[in-house]
Motif scaffolding. Structure first.
Motif, PDB file in Angstrom:
ATOM      1  N   LEU A 304       1.030  -1.187   0.005  1.00  0.00           N
ATOM      2  CA  LEU A 304      -0.045  -0.069  -0.034  1.00  0.00           C
ATOM      3  C   LEU A 304       1.026   1.261  -0.117  1.00  0.00           C
ATOM      4  CD1 LEU A 304      -3.084   0.945   1.443  1.00  0.00           C
ATOM      5  CD2 LEU A 304      -1.248   2.073   2.840  1.00  0.00           C
ATOM      6  N   LEU A 305       1.870   1.351   0.993  1.00  0.00           N
ATOM      7  CA  LEU A 305       2.654   2.397   0.865  1.00  0.00           C
ATOM      8  C   LEU A 305       3.373   2.647  -0.326  1.00  0.00           C
ATOM      9  CD1 LEU A 305       4.601   4.020   4.032  1.00  0.00           C
ATOM     10  CD2 LEU A 305       5.801   3.477   1.727  1.00  0.00           C
ATOM     11  N   THR A 306       3.964   1.605  -0.710  1.00  0.00           N
ATOM     12  CA  THR A 306       4.730   1.682  -2.115  1.00  0.00           C
ATOM     13  C   THR A 306       3.964   2.288  -3.041  1.00  0.00           C
ATOM     14  OG1 THR A 306       6.118  -0.257  -1.320  1.00  0.00           O
ATOM     15  CG2 THR A 306       6.304   0.417  -3.387  1.00  0.00           C
ATOM     16  N   ARG A 307       2.827   1.775  -3.213  1.00  0.00           N
ATOM     17  CA  ARG A 307       1.703   1.994  -4.276  1.00  0.00           C
ATOM     18  C   ARG A 307       1.540   3.602  -4.389  1.00  0.00           C
ATOM     19  NH1 ARG A 307      -1.508  -2.410  -5.952  1.00  0.00           N
ATOM     20  NH2 ARG A 307      -3.054  -1.034  -6.771  1.00  0.00           N
ATOM     21  N   ILE A 308       1.005   4.094  -3.173  1.00  0.00           N
ATOM     22  CA  ILE A 308       0.792   5.338  -2.864  1.00  0.00           C
ATOM     23  C   ILE A 308       1.977   6.313  -3.287  1.00  0.00           C
ATOM     24  CG2 ILE A 308      -0.167   7.353  -1.105  1.00  0.00           C
ATOM     25  CD1 ILE A 308      -1.860   5.264   0.152  1.00  0.00           C
TER      26      ILE A 308
END
Ligand SMILES: Cc1ncc(COP(=O)(O)O)c(C=O)c1O
Length: 421
Positions: A304-308
């Motif tokens: 999630l963090l990487t995608r955002i």
């Protein structure tokens, strides 16, 4: 008396005063939720008093495939996550130097690894007197002692004199020292060191380093996402460029607050050094510690963090949503500090974040007195902590007067104010 456990574990019990006060608040809901102020909670709640999730986080998290939730991750963390965490730690204030990151089980895991790998067994670790009390347990659990110095001077500034004295004192007995500073948006006070105060801290460390000492500084940035404009609150970090190789800086990063993923247990320990060897050692030790503590962390949270962070639009959305939370925090804190100033209630200088604290030596008794008004707060060693993060603006009105009255009752003053409620 030991029954089954190893004798070295005797007496280890977690005294969670915050949890106990929270339980009392939940019980008091029987008198009507609108009458109760539960200031014990350390998570952000909206004006509806419900635990809030950043909408962009909820939407994306729910859309991730099951494989992201069930697949193992590498002990060091996913490559993209480690890079993205480093970016988020520094934003535009990245100092020159070698950097690496190890994924950890929340910010707690990051602090645990830092203590385990950068202090000797039996050593003293240094932090401020106003502190997250879990630091004490994290040190004790692995055989370290936590020593504190007075965070503020009489003017409400960082107490450089007390810091310097504490560092000198400990380093007269130890060859190395781990210093933990929780700034900006310190828990429990909302205090932050200014850039000039950071310059003093580093100057003091440099002096000791010249005398052959090794110093590690762990900056706990658990609440940085709501501390103010992201590059302004990180400007102090540029000062870490070009430090001597025996001054090592680390950052405890957490997704709990910044991504409202408290229970998903994702964070990172970020290391920065002018020495390549120091960072290689940091990565090796971190990998070992991670594998032997929790093996690997929540892969979906890392994704999630990487995608955002790799999507401009999602990033812009996250920034806006965090800003809305931060504005609410500011509005609640402004109501409290304005009223506190008017009724003569002292509080620790608040610069941002989840908490405001009221200094008192009688915090337990003051918290008990507050319960008469159905206000539930956390009694800490240095004072009473109020979780601005979970009290809606409407309930902030009059709270300062209630606290002032409780304090006056406990301290035996007769000039009681009229209830603010
Ligand atoms: C000062 C401070 N540091 C670190 C943490 C770590 O949080 P987590 O382990 O949930 O990331 C907390 C949580 O309350 C905190 O208050």
């Amino acid at each position: 008396m030991t029954i089954m456990a190893a004798s070295s574990r005797e007496g280890k019990t977690l005294r969670d005063v915050v949890f106990a006060a929270g339980a009392a608040a939940r019980e008091a809901a029987q008198y009507g939720e609108d009458k109760v102020i539960n200031a014990t909670v350390g998570c952000y709640a909206g004006e509806d008093e419900k635990l809030a999730c950043l909408p962009v986080v909820e939407q994306l998290y729910r859309s991730l495939p099951m494989s992201d939730f069930i697949t193992y991750a590498p002990p060091m963390g996913l490559e993209g996550y480690r890079k993205a965490v480093i970016d988020e730690t520094f934003e535009s204030c990245r100092p020159d130097g070698y950097v690496d990151a190890v994924a950890t089980s929340g910010g707690t895991g990051a602090i645990h690894i830092a203590i385990a790998n950068y202090s000797e067994v039996g050593d003293t670790v240094l932090t401020t007197d106003w502190r997250w009390n879990i630091y004490d347990c994290l040190c004790q659990e692995i055989g370290r002692n936590l020593h504190t110095f007075s965070m503020m001077d009489d003017q409400g500034h960082f107490n450089t004199v007390a810091f310097s004295a504490a560092v000198s004192n400990i380093l007269s007995r130890q060859d190395s020292l781990l210093i933990i500073l929780n700034t900006p948006a310190n828990n429990p006070t909302g205090f932050a060191l200014s850039d000039a105060e950071w310059a003093d801290v580093l100057e003091i460390c440099r002096l000791h380093e010249k005398n052959g000492k090794r110093i590690s500084i762990l900056v706990d940035i658990a609440y940085i996402a709501y501390a103010g404009e992201k590059n302004r609150v990180r400007s102090f970090m540029t000062q870490f460029a070009g430090l001597p190789e025996h001054i090592f800086t680390m950052f405890a990063f957490s997704m709990s607050k910044g991504y409202t993923l408290y229970g998903q247990r994702a964070g990172a320990l970020v290391g920065l050094s002018s020495s390549k060897a120091v960072i290689e050692e940091f990565a090796n030790l971190g990998k070992y510690s991670a594998r032997t503590s929790w093996s690997n962390i929540n892969r979906a949270a890392m994704t999630l963090l990487t995608r955002i962070r790799s999507d401009r639009d999602l990033m812009a959305q996250l920034d806006l949503e965090r800003l809305a939370f931060a504005k609410n925090l500011r509005c609640r804190a402004d109501i409290f500090t304005y009223e506190a100033d008017r009724c003569g209630l002292s509080y620790v200088p608040y610069k941002g974040g989840f908490f405001i604290s009221i200094p008192t030596q009688k915090s337990a008794t003051v918290c008990q007195a507050l319960e008469d008004d159905l206000v539930f707060a956390a009694p800490l060693a240095q004072g009473v902590r109020l979780g601005v993060c979970s009290i809606p603006a409407i309930k902030m009105q009059g709270l300062a007067t209630i606290v002032k009255n409780a304090l006056d009752r406990v301290e035996g003053r007769t000039d009681l104010l009229v209830s603010g409620k």
